[in-house]
Write a protein that holds these residues in place. Structure first.
Motif, PDB file in Angstrom:
ATOM      1  N   LEU B  80    -101.030  -7.332 -39.479  1.00 31.78           N
ATOM      2  CA  LEU B  80    -101.687  -8.428 -39.107  1.00 31.78           C
ATOM      3  C   LEU B  80    -100.623  -9.622 -38.963  1.00 31.78           C
ATOM      4  O   LEU B  80    -100.260 -10.277 -40.183  1.00 31.78           O
ATOM      5  CB  LEU B  80    -103.033  -8.827 -39.923  1.00 31.78           C
ATOM      6  CG  LEU B  80    -104.292  -7.921 -40.212  1.00 31.78           C
ATOM      7  CD1 LEU B  80    -104.994  -8.104 -41.454  1.00 31.78           C
ATOM      8  CD2 LEU B  80    -104.782  -7.894 -38.961  1.00 31.78           C
ATOM      9  N   ALA B  81    -100.063  -9.903 -38.209  1.00 29.45           N
ATOM     10  CA  ALA B  81     -99.112 -10.888 -37.860  1.00 29.45           C
ATOM     11  C   ALA B  81     -99.069 -12.199 -38.292  1.00 29.45           C
ATOM     12  O   ALA B  81    -100.339 -12.543 -37.760  1.00 29.45           O
ATOM     13  CB  ALA B  81     -98.607 -10.856 -36.476  1.00 29.45           C
ATOM     14  N   ALA B  82     -98.620 -12.696 -38.952  1.00 31.34           N
ATOM     15  CA  ALA B  82     -98.452 -14.146 -39.498  1.00 31.34           C
ATOM     16  C   ALA B  82     -97.432 -14.995 -39.136  1.00 31.34           C
ATOM     17  O   ALA B  82     -96.333 -14.446 -38.958  1.00 31.34           O
ATOM     18  CB  ALA B  82     -99.033 -14.142 -41.022  1.00 31.34           C
ATOM     19  N   PRO B  83     -97.583 -16.307 -38.941  1.00 25.50           N
ATOM     20  CA  PRO B  83     -96.507 -17.175 -38.620  1.00 25.50           C
ATOM     21  C   PRO B  83     -95.250 -17.030 -39.767  1.00 25.50           C
ATOM     22  O   PRO B  83     -94.239 -17.119 -39.359  1.00 25.50           O
ATOM     23  CB  PRO B  83     -96.944 -18.659 -38.694  1.00 25.50           C
ATOM     24  CG  PRO B  83     -98.432 -18.218 -38.219  1.00 25.50           C
ATOM     25  CD  PRO B  83     -98.930 -17.232 -38.984  1.00 25.50           C
ATOM     26  N   SER B  84     -95.485 -16.602 -40.908  1.00 27.02           N
ATOM     27  CA  SER B  84     -94.674 -16.424 -41.966  1.00 27.02           C
ATOM     28  C   SER B  84     -93.566 -15.297 -41.607  1.00 27.02           C
ATOM     29  O   SER B  84     -92.662 -15.269 -42.379  1.00 27.02           O
ATOM     30  CB  SER B  84     -95.295 -16.343 -43.257  1.00 27.02           C
ATOM     31  OG  SER B  84     -96.035 -15.367 -43.439  1.00 27.02           O
ATOM     32  N   GLN B  85     -93.960 -14.335 -40.902  1.00 26.85           N
ATOM     33  CA  GLN B  85     -93.190 -13.254 -40.456  1.00 26.85           C
ATOM     34  C   GLN B  85     -92.331 -13.463 -39.291  1.00 26.85           C
ATOM     35  O   GLN B  85     -91.521 -12.528 -38.822  1.00 26.85           O
ATOM     36  CB  GLN B  85     -94.163 -12.033 -40.150  1.00 26.85           C
ATOM     37  CG  GLN B  85     -95.016 -11.602 -41.464  1.00 26.85           C
ATOM     38  CD  GLN B  85     -95.789 -10.364 -41.212  1.00 26.85           C
ATOM     39  OE1 GLN B  85     -96.643 -10.477 -40.110  1.00 26.85           O
ATOM     40  NE2 GLN B  85     -95.726  -9.396 -41.786  1.00 26.85           N
ATOM     41  N   THR B  86     -92.258 -14.720 -38.716  1.00 24.39           N
ATOM     42  CA  THR B  86     -91.436 -15.074 -37.653  1.00 24.39           C
ATOM     43  C   THR B  86     -89.913 -14.856 -38.194  1.00 24.39           C
ATOM     44  O   THR B  86     -89.579 -15.854 -39.462  1.00 24.39           O
ATOM     45  CB  THR B  86     -91.552 -16.522 -37.172  1.00 24.39           C
ATOM     46  OG1 THR B  86     -92.628 -16.610 -36.619  1.00 24.39           O
ATOM     47  CG2 THR B  86     -90.556 -17.015 -36.341  1.00 24.39           C
ATOM     48  N   SER B  87     -89.151 -14.215 -37.841  1.00 28.47           N
ATOM     49  CA  SER B  87     -87.835 -13.960 -38.431  1.00 28.47           C
ATOM     50  C   SER B  87     -86.964 -13.124 -37.717  1.00 28.47           C
ATOM     51  O   SER B  87     -87.712 -12.551 -36.504  1.00 28.47           O
ATOM     52  CB  SER B  87     -87.997 -13.181 -39.829  1.00 28.47           C
ATOM     53  OG  SER B  87     -87.137 -13.144 -40.581  1.00 28.47           O
ATOM     54  N   VAL B  88     -85.817 -12.654 -37.929  1.00 26.19           N
ATOM     55  CA  VAL B  88     -85.218 -11.541 -37.084  1.00 26.19           C
ATOM     56  C   VAL B  88     -85.196 -10.416 -38.305  1.00 26.19           C
ATOM     57  O   VAL B  88     -84.684 -10.496 -39.384  1.00 26.19           O
ATOM     58  CB  VAL B  88     -83.438 -12.039 -37.033  1.00 26.19           C
ATOM     59  CG1 VAL B  88     -82.642 -10.943 -36.214  1.00 26.19           C
ATOM     60  CG2 VAL B  88     -83.474 -13.459 -35.849  1.00 26.19           C
ATOM     61  N   TYR B  89     -85.295  -9.433 -37.668  1.00 26.04           N
ATOM     62  CA  TYR B  89     -85.424  -8.180 -38.429  1.00 26.04           C
ATOM     63  C   TYR B  89     -84.438  -7.165 -38.201  1.00 26.04           C
ATOM     64  O   TYR B  89     -83.841  -6.769 -37.108  1.00 26.04           O
ATOM     65  CB  TYR B  89     -86.724  -7.338 -38.216  1.00 26.04           C
ATOM     66  CG  TYR B  89     -87.869  -8.168 -38.494  1.00 26.04           C
ATOM     67  CD1 TYR B  89     -88.299  -9.271 -38.048  1.00 26.04           C
ATOM     68  CD2 TYR B  89     -88.508  -7.836 -40.007  1.00 26.04           C
ATOM     69  CE1 TYR B  89     -89.490 -10.058 -38.413  1.00 26.04           C
ATOM     70  CE2 TYR B  89     -89.420  -8.643 -40.272  1.00 26.04           C
ATOM     71  CZ  TYR B  89     -90.027  -9.686 -39.777  1.00 26.04           C
ATOM     72  OH  TYR B  89     -90.905 -10.383 -40.136  1.00 26.04           O
ATOM     73  N   PHE B  90     -83.650  -6.652 -39.210  1.00 21.10           N
ATOM     74  CA  PHE B  90     -82.492  -5.798 -39.008  1.00 21.10           C
ATOM     75  C   PHE B  90     -82.579  -4.367 -39.911  1.00 21.10           C
ATOM     76  O   PHE B  90     -83.183  -4.627 -40.911  1.00 21.10           O
ATOM     77  CB  PHE B  90     -81.240  -6.294 -39.918  1.00 21.10           C
ATOM     78  CG  PHE B  90     -80.561  -7.649 -38.965  1.00 21.10           C
ATOM     79  CD1 PHE B  90     -80.924  -8.809 -39.456  1.00 21.10           C
ATOM     80  CD2 PHE B  90     -79.697  -7.271 -38.059  1.00 21.10           C
ATOM     81  CE1 PHE B  90     -80.432  -9.914 -38.712  1.00 21.10           C
ATOM     82  CE2 PHE B  90     -79.195  -8.298 -37.260  1.00 21.10           C
ATOM     83  CZ  PHE B  90     -79.372  -9.584 -37.425  1.00 21.10           C
TER      84      PHE B  90
END
Lengths: 120, 112
Positions: B80-90
């Motif tokens: 359940l995507a949330a704005p706090s998960q805005t990021s770059v994922y490595f």
């Protein structure tokens, strides 16, 4: 918990000159690894240099060298003869040899990063 | 030898949507990791795996799930995507605990 601190958000250097990036860390462990990673605008994480805590000799890789002061928990990166391609974000990172449970999964703890600008 | 690959490179999600970030490595590494990098910050560990069928939480696992059915693949699921998960994922992998971690090129995720 281990922490890594990079107190220089930004640094700049003239091409062909030398620059030193600072890093301090906090740990109660005696055995661990320290790393410097470079992240250019492409976002790719590139390992620059690594240091094993049990080694007294400072690591060197061509123009990159470290000053590892274990008692002071300091791990600075020196870049000699700076080149335009050295411009990037640089991260200091720590990895424990073992965690408190006696096993280790290789987790890296990163500092906040230092943006390095190289002026021609 | 492609190293560590990640797909997609970029993605925009709406709040509440789900997606899977793919990670694959062709180096036969047992250890694999997912990190996130928030703007102006270092990377933080989300989940890791020490081999097929074995996964565990890192520092910031809330809102994510992983699986490791093969040595090669280590997908990261956002339910359940949330704005706090805005990021770059490595995604990263290594052959051993004392060995270098090889990183993928990253996935930039924006949740609006």
């Amino acid at each position: 918990a281990q922490t890594v601190t990079q107190s220089q958000p930004e640094m700049s250097v003239q091409e062909a000159e030398t620059v030193t990036l600072s890093c301090t860390y906090d740990t109660s462990e005696s055995d661990y690894y320290l790393f410097w990673y470079k992240q250019p605008p492409s976002r790719q994480m590139i390992l620059v240099i690594r240091q094993e805590a049990y080694k007294q000799q400072n690591a060197t890789e061509n123009r990159f060298s470290v000053n590892f002061q274990k008692a002071a928990k300091s791990f600075s990166l020196k870049i000699s003869d700076s080149q335009l391609g050295d411009a990037a974000m640089y991260f200091c990172a720590y990895r424990a040899w073992k965690n408190a449970g006696g096993t280790s999964y290789g987790k890296l703890t990163f500092g906040q990063g230092t943006i390095l600008t190289v002026h021609p | 030898n492609a190293g560590v690959t990640q797909t997609p490179k970029f993605r925009i999600l709406k709040i509440g949507q789900s997606m899977t970030l793919q990670c694959a490595q062709d180096m036969n590494h047992n250890y694999m990791y997912w990190y996130r990098q928030d703007p102006g910050m270092g990377l933080k560990l989300i989940y890791y795996s020490v081999g097929a069928g074995i996964t565990d939480k890192g520092e910031v696992p809330n809102g994510y799930n992983v699986s490791r059915s093969t040595t090669e693949d280590f997908p990261l699921r956002l339910e359940l995507a949330a704005p706090s998960q805005t990021s770059v994922y490595f995604c990263a992998s290594s052959s051993g605990l004392s060995n270098e971690q090889f990183f993928g090129p990253g996935t930039r995720l924006t949740v609006l």
